[in-house]
Design a protein around this motif. Structure first.
Motif, PDB file in Angstrom:
ATOM      1  N   VAL A   1       0.760  -1.119   0.132  1.00  0.00           N
ATOM      2  CA  VAL A   1       0.057   0.066   0.067  1.00  0.00           C
ATOM      3  C   VAL A   1       0.839   1.246  -0.077  1.00  0.00           C
ATOM      4  O   VAL A   1       2.025   1.216   0.165  1.00  0.00           O
ATOM      5  CB  VAL A   1      -0.735   0.224   1.447  1.00  0.00           C
ATOM      6  N   ILE A   2       0.219   2.418  -0.283  1.00  0.00           N
ATOM      7  CA  ILE A   2       1.000   3.799  -0.095  1.00  0.00           C
ATOM      8  C   ILE A   2       0.388   4.580   0.895  1.00  0.00           C
ATOM      9  O   ILE A   2      -0.656   4.889   1.097  1.00  0.00           O
ATOM     10  CB  ILE A   2       0.747   4.485  -1.380  1.00  0.00           C
ATOM     11  N   ILE A   3       1.491   4.776   1.863  1.00  0.00           N
ATOM     12  CA  ILE A   3       1.053   5.712   2.858  1.00  0.00           C
ATOM     13  C   ILE A   3       2.016   6.967   2.988  1.00  0.00           C
ATOM     14  O   ILE A   3       3.295   6.789   2.834  1.00  0.00           O
ATOM     15  CB  ILE A   3       1.096   5.183   4.072  1.00  0.00           C
TER      16      ILE A   3
ATOM     17  N   LEU B   1      -4.697   1.781  -1.887  1.00  0.00           N
ATOM     18  CA  LEU B   1      -4.559   0.515  -2.347  1.00  0.00           C
ATOM     19  C   LEU B   1      -4.428   0.091  -3.616  1.00  0.00           C
ATOM     20  O   LEU B   1      -3.653  -0.737  -3.918  1.00  0.00           O
ATOM     21  CB  LEU B   1      -5.678  -0.326  -1.845  1.00  0.00           C
ATOM     22  N   ILE B   2      -5.114   1.047  -4.290  1.00  0.00           N
ATOM     23  CA  ILE B   2      -4.963   1.006  -5.695  1.00  0.00           C
ATOM     24  C   ILE B   2      -4.827   2.614  -6.235  1.00  0.00           C
ATOM     25  O   ILE B   2      -5.725   3.368  -5.995  1.00  0.00           O
ATOM     26  CB  ILE B   2      -6.018   0.247  -6.688  1.00  0.00           C
ATOM     27  N   GLY B   3      -3.823   3.128  -7.031  1.00  0.00           N
ATOM     28  CA  GLY B   3      -3.832   4.369  -7.383  1.00  0.00           C
ATOM     29  C   GLY B   3      -2.539   4.984  -7.113  1.00  0.00           C
ATOM     30  O   GLY B   3      -1.568   4.548  -6.784  1.00  0.00           O
ATOM     31  N   LYS B   4      -2.363   6.353  -7.158  1.00  0.00           N
ATOM     32  CA  LYS B   4      -1.105   7.094  -6.917  1.00  0.00           C
ATOM     33  C   LYS B   4      -1.079   8.078  -5.729  1.00  0.00           C
ATOM     34  O   LYS B   4      -2.168   8.187  -5.298  1.00  0.00           O
ATOM     35  CB  LYS B   4      -0.894   8.033  -8.228  1.00  0.00           C
ATOM     36  N   GLN B   5      -0.018   8.093  -5.315  1.00  0.00           N
ATOM     37  CA  GLN B   5       0.250   9.161  -4.094  1.00  0.00           C
ATOM     38  C   GLN B   5       1.651   9.561  -4.587  1.00  0.00           C
ATOM     39  O   GLN B   5       2.664   8.848  -4.157  1.00  0.00           O
ATOM     40  CB  GLN B   5      -0.082   8.512  -2.832  1.00  0.00           C
ATOM     41  N   GLY B   6       1.978  10.872  -4.574  1.00  0.00           N
ATOM     42  CA  GLY B   6       3.173  11.444  -4.771  1.00  0.00           C
ATOM     43  C   GLY B   6       3.636  10.656  -6.057  1.00  0.00           C
ATOM     44  O   GLY B   6       3.119  10.441  -7.070  1.00  0.00           O
TER      45      GLY B   6
ATOM     46  N   SER C   1       4.572   7.657  -6.164  1.00  0.00           N
ATOM     47  CA  SER C   1       4.224   5.986  -6.135  1.00  0.00           C
ATOM     48  C   SER C   1       3.254   5.734  -6.341  1.00  0.00           C
ATOM     49  O   SER C   1       2.077   6.320  -6.590  1.00  0.00           O
ATOM     50  CB  SER C   1       4.426   5.698  -4.270  1.00  0.00           C
ATOM     51  N   GLU C   2       2.949   4.397  -7.318  1.00  0.00           N
ATOM     52  CA  GLU C   2       1.685   4.000  -7.875  1.00  0.00           C
ATOM     53  C   GLU C   2       1.546   2.529  -7.442  1.00  0.00           C
ATOM     54  O   GLU C   2       2.685   1.669  -7.513  1.00  0.00           O
ATOM     55  CB  GLU C   2       1.584   4.318  -9.309  1.00  0.00           C
ATOM     56  N   ILE C   3       0.457   2.349  -7.183  1.00  0.00           N
ATOM     57  CA  ILE C   3       0.026   0.719  -7.151  1.00  0.00           C
ATOM     58  C   ILE C   3      -1.031   0.489  -8.215  1.00  0.00           C
ATOM     59  O   ILE C   3      -2.201   0.921  -8.207  1.00  0.00           O
ATOM     60  CB  ILE C   3      -0.399   0.273  -5.903  1.00  0.00           C
TER      61      ILE C   3
END
Length: 383
Positions: free
Chosen positions: A308-310, A344-349, A351-353
């Protein structure tokens, strides 16, 4: 609805994908948007009005209950087609609501005639024929029987479509089989036309076939996965991209999935985490608890594997995925707080999943992952 976990749907991506398909298929080919399985997990009620906003006027579903959901979600009337299950009551209701449906056996055709006669209306039918998929469809003798019934009851039946389903157009390994199916389809279409029956739409192509086999586009294509920004297979994508100069994927993913941190905990070295003994802390670590689990579609196969992305950083799922929770290793983050966004799915900054990342870890198809997303998760259109 669950309010601490949200599926976001990008309207710009929807518009992009529809525009790409229209440019590829041309104006003469009707696009039937396949919205079965809750619009591939995206949400029928949310996605259908946006599809219609950008010009989609035909929708395909499997169950009649899905047809009713589409019917109730449309801002203005459009064509709806049931490819699969209807019971006797559904057939009558479909005729009353002007909903189209597949006829793949004589029993359903006879029911359509019966109810259309009772109602004094025309049933809009799509004759599905068996060409080699060996799943559902009328074989040669059954088609002849259906032709006789239609001609005898033409005042109660509208032959809206003549169709089949191709057995694996997404893989070159099925090429010979697909060619045989197309030949058989043409032979049976000729038989239909020899009896002065002309369907409004001839249709055989799904997303993969519409790209790989241009001759299958005919009057209408039943497009599912590509509308949502995914290719049917790597083979289909490679075949498309190799024919282009810019080598850029023209499709955009619609779906993002976010939750939030519900608790933060310090764990000492030597302690087991979660159910059983699948994860042992090798050092002092910090964990974050996220209220998502396999009941929402986050597969147990992602235990000790998921990401995940946090706060812009990728973090690992540790321990067994629970029914309603996952545990995340956030030791490497400087700070993490309750309420922090979890992607959980998608982009943040930076980072991407992607959904494909789930597939690589769990061996599930994109289709499976999307279809397993719980309908209880709140879905929102993002402008």
């Amino acid at each position: 609805m669950i309010d601490n976990t949200i599926i976001s749907l990008s309207e710009k991506s929807i518009q992009n994908n529809i525009s790409f398909l229209r440019s590829k298929l041309g104006d003469q080919v009707k696009i039937s948007a396949v919205v079965k399985a809750n619009a591939y997990g995206h949400g029928i009620e949310q996605i259908v009005p946006v599809f219609q906003k950008y010009g989609i006027e035909h929708y395909s579903v499997f169950y009649y209950s899905e047809a009713i959901r589409v019917y109730n979600s449309l801002p203005k009337p459009a064509s709806i087609m049931v490819m699969g299950w209807l019971n006797e009551k559904d057939i009558k209701d479909a005729i009353e609501k002007n909903i189209e449906f597949f006829v793949f056996n004589i029993e359903r055709l006879e029911s359509a005639v019966k109810f259309a006669t009772e109602l004094g209306l025309k049933a809009k039918i799509h004759l599905e024929i068996e060409t080699g998929m060996n799943r559902s469809g009328l074989n040669g003798p059954e088609l002849n029987a259906a032709i006789a019934i239609i001609k005898e009851n033409i005042e109660h039946l509208e032959l809206t479509g003549f169709c089949t389903h191709l057995a694996g157009a997404e893989s070159v390994s099925n090429h010979f089989r697909i060619q045989n199916q197309l030949q058989k389809y043409q032979e049976m279409a000729t038989e239909l036309e020899a009896n002065d029956l002309k369907p409004k739409y001839k249709h055989v192509a799904n997303s993969a076939a519409s790209i790989v086999y241009p001759e299958t586009r005919m009057d209408m294509v039943r497009v599912g996965i590509m509308l949502y920004g995914f290719w049917s297979s790597t083979e289909v994508f490679v075949q498309y991209i190799n024919s282009q100069d810019d080598m850029v994927d023209p499709l955009k993913r619609i779906l993002g999935w976010q939750s939030q941190v519900m608790a933060v905990k310090e764990i000492k070295r030597g302690e087991f985490i979660g159910y059983g003994i699948s994860y042992l802390a090798q050092s002092n670590i910090k964990t974050a608890l996220v209220p998502v689990g396999y009941s929402f579609g986050y597969s147990r196969s992602l235990s000790n594997k998921g990401r995940v992305i946090i706060r812009g950083h990728q973090c690992s799922v540790i321990g067994v995925v629970n029914m309603n929770m996952i545990i995340i290793d956030v030791t490497h983050l400087k700070t993490v707080e309750v309420g922090d966004k979890v992607v959980l799915i998608g982009k943040q900054g930076k980072s991407e999943i992607k959904v494909s990342a789930f597939s690589e870890i769990s061996d599930e198809l994109n289709y499976e992952i999307l279809a397993h997303l719980s309908e209880s998760i709140t879905r929102k259109i993002i402008k």
